[in-house]
Design an enzyme around this catalytic site. Sequence first.
Site, PDB file in Angstrom:
ATOM      1  N   VAL A  12      70.595  41.820 -16.953  1.00 32.48           N
ATOM      2  CA  VAL A  12      69.605  42.841 -16.578  1.00 32.48           C
ATOM      3  C   VAL A  12      69.231  43.730 -17.771  1.00 32.48           C
ATOM      4  O   VAL A  12      68.054  44.037 -17.993  1.00 32.48           O
ATOM      5  CB  VAL A  12      70.118  43.693 -15.391  1.00 32.48           C
ATOM      6  CG1 VAL A  12      69.059  44.715 -14.989  1.00 32.48           C
ATOM      7  CG2 VAL A  12      70.465  42.810 -14.204  1.00 32.48           C
ATOM      8  N   LYS A  98      75.185  48.369  -7.973  1.00 31.64           N
ATOM      9  CA  LYS A  98      75.453  48.639  -6.558  1.00 31.64           C
ATOM     10  C   LYS A  98      76.900  49.013  -6.287  1.00 31.64           C
ATOM     11  O   LYS A  98      77.191  49.789  -5.394  1.00 31.64           O
ATOM     12  CB  LYS A  98      75.022  47.472  -5.685  1.00 31.64           C
ATOM     13  CG  LYS A  98      75.540  46.098  -6.085  1.00 31.64           C
ATOM     14  CD  LYS A  98      74.567  45.348  -6.940  1.00 31.64           C
ATOM     15  CE  LYS A  98      75.253  44.302  -7.763  1.00 31.64           C
ATOM     16  NZ  LYS A  98      74.560  43.031  -7.775  1.00 31.64           N
ATOM     17  N   GLY A 127      67.213  43.513  -5.626  1.00 40.06           N
ATOM     18  CA  GLY A 127      66.658  43.125  -6.936  1.00 40.06           C
ATOM     19  C   GLY A 127      65.286  43.741  -7.163  1.00 40.06           C
ATOM     20  O   GLY A 127      65.140  44.962  -7.246  1.00 40.06           O
ATOM     21  N   GLY A 180      71.530  33.094 -13.555  1.00 37.15           N
ATOM     22  CA  GLY A 180      71.710  34.537 -13.749  1.00 37.15           C
ATOM     23  C   GLY A 180      71.685  35.337 -12.466  1.00 37.15           C
ATOM     24  O   GLY A 180      71.442  36.534 -12.470  1.00 37.15           O
ATOM     25  N   GLU A 183      77.238  37.492  -9.738  1.00 38.13           N
ATOM     26  CA  GLU A 183      77.988  38.560 -10.403  1.00 38.13           C
ATOM     27  C   GLU A 183      78.897  37.951 -11.468  1.00 38.13           C
ATOM     28  O   GLU A 183      79.171  36.748 -11.448  1.00 38.13           O
ATOM     29  CB  GLU A 183      78.862  39.292  -9.378  1.00 38.13           C
ATOM     30  CG  GLU A 183      78.089  39.989  -8.281  1.00 38.13           C
ATOM     31  CD  GLU A 183      77.139  41.036  -8.827  1.00 38.13           C
ATOM     32  OE1 GLU A 183      77.595  42.026  -9.398  1.00 38.13           O
ATOM     33  OE2 GLU A 183      75.917  40.843  -8.699  1.00 38.13           O
ATOM     34  N   ASP A 194      79.376  42.003  -2.275  1.00 38.81           N
ATOM     35  CA  ASP A 194      78.115  42.476  -2.851  1.00 38.81           C
ATOM     36  C   ASP A 194      77.145  42.894  -1.740  1.00 38.81           C
ATOM     37  O   ASP A 194      76.526  43.959  -1.808  1.00 38.81           O
ATOM     38  CB  ASP A 194      77.518  41.362  -3.721  1.00 38.81           C
ATOM     39  CG  ASP A 194      76.232  41.785  -4.389  1.00 38.81           C
ATOM     40  OD1 ASP A 194      76.284  42.551  -5.360  1.00 38.81           O
ATOM     41  OD2 ASP A 194      75.150  41.384  -3.900  1.00 38.81           O
ATOM     42  N   LYS A 198      75.576  46.747  -0.767  1.00 38.92           N
ATOM     43  CA  LYS A 198      74.147  47.015  -0.573  1.00 38.92           C
ATOM     44  C   LYS A 198      73.875  47.617   0.804  1.00 38.92           C
ATOM     45  O   LYS A 198      73.084  48.551   0.926  1.00 38.92           O
ATOM     46  CB  LYS A 198      73.357  45.722  -0.785  1.00 38.92           C
ATOM     47  CG  LYS A 198      73.388  45.285  -2.255  1.00 38.92           C
ATOM     48  CD  LYS A 198      72.920  43.861  -2.450  1.00 38.92           C
ATOM     49  CE  LYS A 198      72.890  43.473  -3.914  1.00 38.92           C
ATOM     50  NZ  LYS A 198      72.729  42.032  -4.137  1.00 38.92           N
ATOM     51  N   GLY A 295      68.243  38.110 -10.299  1.00 37.50           N
ATOM     52  CA  GLY A 295      67.607  37.483 -11.459  1.00 37.50           C
ATOM     53  C   GLY A 295      67.190  38.539 -12.466  1.00 37.50           C
ATOM     54  O   GLY A 295      66.960  39.693 -12.128  1.00 37.50           O
TER      55      GLY A 295
HETATM   56  N1  HSE Z   1      74.744  38.852  -7.530  1.00 35.62           N
HETATM   57  C1  HSE Z   1      73.680  39.571  -6.897  1.00 35.62           C
HETATM   58  C2  HSE Z   1      72.966  38.634  -5.942  1.00 35.62           C
HETATM   59  C3  HSE Z   1      72.758  40.105  -7.940  1.00 35.62           C
HETATM   60  O1  HSE Z   1      73.158  37.429  -6.046  1.00 35.62           O
HETATM   61  O2  HSE Z   1      72.236  39.099  -5.086  1.00 35.62           O
HETATM   62  C4  HSE Z   1      71.703  41.053  -7.433  1.00 35.62           C
HETATM   63  O3  HSE Z   1      72.255  42.205  -6.874  1.00 35.62           O
END
Ligand code: HSE
Length: 357
Positions: A12, A98, A127, A180, A183, A194, A198, A295
């Site tokens: 990022v 996050k 994202g 990409g 994590e 993750d 969120k 991404g």
């Molecule tokens: N690893 C996270 C995903 C990245 O795949 O959503 C974006 O927050």
Amino acid sequence: MSKIAVLGFGVVGSGVVEILGKHAGCIRLRQGDIPEVKYILDIRDFVGVNGNFIKEFSLIENDDEVSIVAETIGGIGAAYEFTKRAILSGKHVVTPNKELVAVHGAELLRLAKENGVKYLFEASVGGGIPIVRPMLRCLSANRITEISGIMNGTCNYILTRMENDSLGFDQALLEAQQKGYAEADPAADIEGKDTCRKICILASIALGKHVYPQNVQVTGIAGITLEVIKEARKKGYAVKLLGRVSCAESAVQASVEPYLVPRSHPFYMVSDVFNAVMVTGSATGEVMFFGRGAGKLPTASAVVADILECCEGDLPEENLFWTDSEGGRQPFGVPISVNKYTFDSGFELPILQTDQF
Ligand code: HSE
């Protein structure tokens, strides 16, 4: 001209530098000037990459010319320390982190308010999808009663590749890493942590109180096999990892788990790295946000938008605030009750209700 420091030159961080360079024309048209990247902090050496790379955060902290810090390190170690130090030295901080927001958001928002700076994190959920600011501003006339969504691009990519191309779990994960999306430790994606972070961020915005990840019941996608996906498909379902929070006045219920999504539900068509978040407002009813959830450039786009907002003025974002609360620390992760489907193997998954569609 605003000067910024980018912390971390990973997926990022490098995307932020790239967008500020490549999209300079359209940024200049809207803003009048382009923020200049004065420093890039990273402990690694980058051969053949242009940029003012440094390894000492104190250079940034003590440089009054730097007014904005983009924290793209991730995690809650150095990122937490540098964020606090940046805020205390009067700099705005923007981030896609996050984990840090979900764990220390209340404290960092309070610190930012006390120091008259902004702490912005549009990129932390979804994202490149605008979700934090629309919830705060465009839905501000609503009481938010429910939020649900596909919020992890890696898991959705894996499940889609398994369903459409019969790819094995490990191969699909490898691809997500190569693109990409995943994590640094992809266990956070696969185990649902993750998504949990969120949904906690969105729930905290909706409730005005910090909702802590440890209080949410979380199940990831590790148990989802090709057989499960194929049987689900035959029955008319797609398997999707969903984060959900129901914000009834009497009780808050939050969960992360794989669901069977029927064809009639809008989430059914959300594939690949795409995310979709459905927010139910007391006046609007359901509103859906859709786009690339992970991404380099989609995520960096949201970080740069936050940078540009910081350039617009020094007034703190008054709406973007939630309080810490002991209440938020109480367990409330009761799974939202749903019907379940039992597979031939005996494995069970909940079925997403579609009454309103
Ligand atoms: N690893 C996270 C995903 C990245 O795949 O959503 C974006 O927050």
